[in-house]
Design a protein around this motif. Sequence first.
Motif, short mmCIF file in Angstrom:
data_model
loop_
_atom_site.label_atom_id
_atom_site.label_comp_id
_atom_site.label_asym_id
_atom_site.label_seq_id
_atom_site.Cartn_x
_atom_site.Cartn_y
_atom_site.Cartn_z
N HIS A 93 0.84 -1.20 0.00
CA HIS A 93 0.00 0.00 0.00
C HIS A 93 0.87 1.25 0.00
CE1 HIS A 93 -3.76 -2.23 0.54
NE2 HIS A 93 -2.92 -3.11 1.05
N HIS A 94 0.52 2.16 -0.91
CA HIS A 94 1.32 3.36 -1.14
C HIS A 94 0.58 4.57 -0.58
CE1 HIS A 94 3.12 6.24 -4.42
NE2 HIS A 94 3.55 6.50 -3.20
N TYR A 95 1.27 5.35 0.26
CA TYR A 95 0.68 6.56 0.84
C TYR A 95 1.53 7.76 0.47
CZ TYR A 95 -2.03 3.33 3.70
OH TYR A 95 -2.87 2.34 4.10
N ASP A 96 0.84 8.90 0.30
CA ASP A 96 1.55 10.15 0.00
C ASP A 96 1.76 10.89 1.32
OD1 ASP A 96 2.36 12.22 -2.11
OD2 ASP A 96 1.06 13.35 -0.76
N VAL A 97 2.97 11.38 1.53
CA VAL A 97 3.29 12.07 2.78
C VAL A 97 3.67 13.50 2.44
CG1 VAL A 97 5.03 12.22 4.60
CG2 VAL A 97 4.14 10.00 3.93
N ASN A 137 7.00 9.45 -0.39
CA ASN A 137 6.35 8.14 -0.53
C ASN A 137 6.55 7.24 0.68
OD1 ASN A 137 5.50 8.55 -3.36
ND2 ASN A 137 7.71 8.69 -3.67
N LEU A 138 5.43 6.71 1.17
CA LEU A 138 5.46 5.80 2.31
C LEU A 138 4.74 4.52 1.87
CD1 LEU A 138 5.79 6.24 5.73
CD2 LEU A 138 3.38 5.73 5.49
N TYR A 139 5.32 3.36 2.21
CA TYR A 139 4.69 2.09 1.83
C TYR A 139 4.47 1.23 3.06
CZ TYR A 139 6.33 3.41 -2.84
OH TYR A 139 6.56 4.08 -4.01
N SER A 140 3.33 0.51 3.08
CA SER A 140 3.14 -0.44 4.18
C SER A 140 2.72 -1.78 3.58
CB SER A 140 2.07 0.07 5.15
OG SER A 140 0.81 0.10 4.49
N ILE A 170 -0.84 12.43 5.82
CA ILE A 170 -0.71 11.13 5.14
C ILE A 170 -2.01 10.84 4.41
CG2 ILE A 170 -0.24 8.66 5.47
CD1 ILE A 170 0.85 9.33 8.21
N LYS A 171 -1.88 10.40 3.14
CA LYS A 171 -3.09 10.02 2.41
C LYS A 171 -2.81 8.80 1.54
CE LYS A 171 -6.89 11.72 -0.41
NZ LYS A 171 -7.33 10.35 -0.50
N TRP A 172 -3.76 7.85 1.52
CA TRP A 172 -3.62 6.64 0.71
C TRP A 172 -3.59 7.02 -0.77
CZ3 TRP A 172 -6.52 4.00 -3.02
CH2 TRP A 172 -6.15 2.65 -3.25
N VAL A 173 -2.70 6.41 -1.55
CA VAL A 173 -2.63 6.73 -2.98
C VAL A 173 -3.11 5.54 -3.81
CG1 VAL A 173 -1.11 7.39 -4.89
CG2 VAL A 173 -0.59 8.17 -2.59
N GLU A 195 6.37 1.27 -10.56
CA GLU A 195 6.02 1.65 -9.18
C GLU A 195 6.26 0.51 -8.19
OE1 GLU A 195 2.58 0.19 -11.47
OE2 GLU A 195 4.11 1.70 -11.80
N THR A 196 6.14 -0.75 -8.65
CA THR A 196 6.39 -1.88 -7.76
C THR A 196 7.88 -1.99 -7.45
OG1 THR A 196 4.61 -2.98 -8.94
CG2 THR A 196 5.82 -4.31 -7.36
N ILE A 197 8.71 -1.80 -8.50
CA ILE A 197 10.16 -1.86 -8.29
C ILE A 197 10.58 -0.75 -7.34
CG2 ILE A 197 12.38 -1.52 -9.46
CD1 ILE A 197 11.36 -3.19 -11.71
N GLN A 198 9.98 0.42 -7.53
CA GLN A 198 10.31 1.56 -6.66
C GLN A 198 9.97 1.22 -5.20
OE1 GLN A 198 8.49 5.24 -7.90
NE2 GLN A 198 9.30 6.35 -6.15
N ALA A 199 8.82 0.60 -5.01
CA ALA A 199 8.40 0.24 -3.64
C ALA A 199 9.40 -0.74 -3.02
CB ALA A 199 7.01 -0.37 -3.67
#
Length: 865
Positions: A93-97, A137-140, A170-173, A195-199
């Motif tokens: 899950h990708h969140y914008d910070v 970018n924040l990922y969980s 913080i907002k879910w992207v 985007e997956t590789i970046q994560a």
Amino acid sequence: MYQQSMQSMSLVPGTQQKSVTPGQSGAGGTLPQGQQPAQQGVVGQPAPAQQQAAIAPRQQFMCPRRPNHGVEGRAILLRANHFQIRMPRGDLHHYDVSIQPDKCPRRVNREIIDTMVKAYSTKIFNNAKPVFDGRKNLYSRDPLPIGRDKVELEVTLPGEGKDRVFKVTIKWVAKVSLFALEQALEGRIQTIPFETIQALDVVMRHLPSMTYTPVGRSFFSAPEGYYHPLGGGREVWFGFHQSVRPSMWKMMLNIDVSATAFYKSQSVIEFLCEVLDFRDINEQRRPLTDSQRVKFTKEIKGLKVEITHCGSMRRKYRVCNVTRRPAQTQTFPLQLESGQTVECTVAKYFKDRHKLNLQYPYLPCLQVGQEQKHTYLPLEVCNIVAGQRCIKKLTDMQTSTMIKATARSAPDREREINSLINKANFNSDPFVQEFGISISNQMTEIKGRVLPAPKLQYGGRVSLSKATAVPNQGVWDMRGKQFHTGIEIRIWAIACFAPQRSCREDALRNFTAQLQKISNDAGMPIIGQPCFCKYAAGADQVEPMFRYLKSSFQGLQLIVVVLPGKTPVYAEVKRVGDTLLGIATQCVQVKNVNKTSPQTLSNLCLKINVKLGGVNSILVPSLRPAIFLQPVIFIGADVTHPPAGDTKKPSIAAVVGSMDAHPSRYAASVRVQSHRQELIEDLSTMVRELLLQFYKSTKFKPTRIIMYRDGVSEGQFAQVLTHELRAIREACMKLEVGYQPGITFVVVQKRHHTRLFCADKKEQIGKSGNIPAGTTVDTGITHPTEFDFYLCSHAGIQGTSRPSHYHVLWDDNHFTADDLQCLTYQLCHTYVRCTRSVSIPAPAYYAHLVAFRARYHLVEKEHDR
């Protein structure tokens, strides 16, 4: 000239060439009847209306799929510094910070997010361990309990003096799909979900970014147990490079040892001594001279310093300038308690305010912070802040020290990488564990192939068999051979810019005699004595002397210029010779005149013969790849940028094109373009010039264009391809309606961290234990679906060889893997300045040389080059 089969070919506009089949592959030839190459990507011609509307710049040019895997050459077992990543299934899950106030460095942003996750761990983060990229970018691993709403949190960081409060939103992207990545690696879909590789990259970098000093994709830490000073206040730090890379069927972690220059953490006084070569500051009991101050300013400007005169409060500042006046006379407007402003010297202020008698009041001050604020600090109360990377260009001496300190033989480097992997212990990183990722601790084993070297043909009055050279481990020898086409030199001059005391006349005479002997053996006779031999001093004498030579000696072929080490004379010789008068010049260092060696003289001859229009050697025509059956032009292109830290100088684009069938001779086109622009802005005109020159030289129009483009990073592939392929097509269309030669566009990359090692000790070559020249890899660590390969075409002498990486962005000519790999390897043997196979194809190398030379042409005379 081209082989007989081509002599009768005409290239009438609109006629279709017959398909050529090299071997049985059907590749490398033109397209089947009636299929115009341009339609594959619809570049230089209008697309049908409905198609035009649908073309988005990204999809417009898809890189071609890999046609097949190469089989040519003998097998060799290798290990690569790529370590397999095992990934979980499902989504991330990708969140914008967003952090307010923003403008904080990444290090501080990481601290803020780390503090926030700990402070709100149960309430917001469910005890999860999200990862953060230091920007937005924040990922969980699992969705956070905040749903898709925006959440605002307050975070307090303890600061020096006062705490700092930040607002974090913080907002879910989006969901990031690991399944899509798996599909791409297996070749089921062609576009890799970036985007997956970046994560994954952010997960792998999260912890090291908090524990080390990140620089680009590498991590460094302060020296422990070693000390490699470079001089000038700089030292070597060792670290490691880490990046996540897709390959066939699996993701890989590329790990390599790396080293870079950092500024030593020391007092500014010690820094000054190093920069200005003082053994001790007490040698300098008077103010700095203007030139000393300028030199010191150049080095310290932009660096961070911390103060030492306020106890534990070590405030940090960035240096914006160095004052002209010393601390005892440098004044600034001081506001008194009464509200009135008086001019006060820095020395007096420190005495009154801090009870500090300056030890060095005659030295200048650092101006820090913003220029308009007038904040001055005496040198003696400042230290250079630790952990600052040196982005300024290293001097020649520092570069050489750096190479000595960092060069590692291949087996040593392999051991260092393996011990790094064990030390890094990625699988115990709590963040990596949280995301269900594990890393193999074994290097990837791959099968490579060693391609056969091409034969080279020389000339002279000997039988053909005696005139061919067969490279052995990327090297061959000209002894007993003569140039394929040697030039006779009758009218030549010597200009000696080294003083007579360091280069006597008898040394010049001996040098001339030795050069004549070697050149004669090589089939490039230098006949008689030079028509002119005089001493000169200083760059300002170059132009008048050369003009005099040109007007006095009709048919002057060459000026040999003796140089006294590193000097601005070189740039001036090239500016005048290359751009003003069009005279061939050959520079020689004075040390090579005073002490001649057959090797150096032979190398000089290689360069001179080509400058005068000769051909040193050619690929044996009957053994060349099938692409040579029709007229083909090889183009090399490169853009060089000004050194880091420079904000004004232009970038230089150079494009070269082959001018004969060997290919041996090249013509160049060069342009100055906007600062740090990677796309070649004027490529269409440059290619048009080269195609016209090719036609003038050979009386043929190329049916194929093979372009080797240097210096493009992966992130720029789409952009470069869109702009530059269109430019090449446009150049062809403008020359002749319907002229559509097949274009192959290959990017050459040397700046990567893939290293290859022999799995079998017996295969290691030479002292450095490297892989043999000609080692090629197109499986295991290459792209899942696109046409790319690694080729190490040169013999590694020092350190670990860096294989060049080739990525085909476009191919109208339907090359098979073998065809393109063998062609590329053969072109690495056509570089005329040495009898060795070089690390990139000659056209790309020449483009690099042309761009580099153009820098010298641009040097204004007053520059210190």
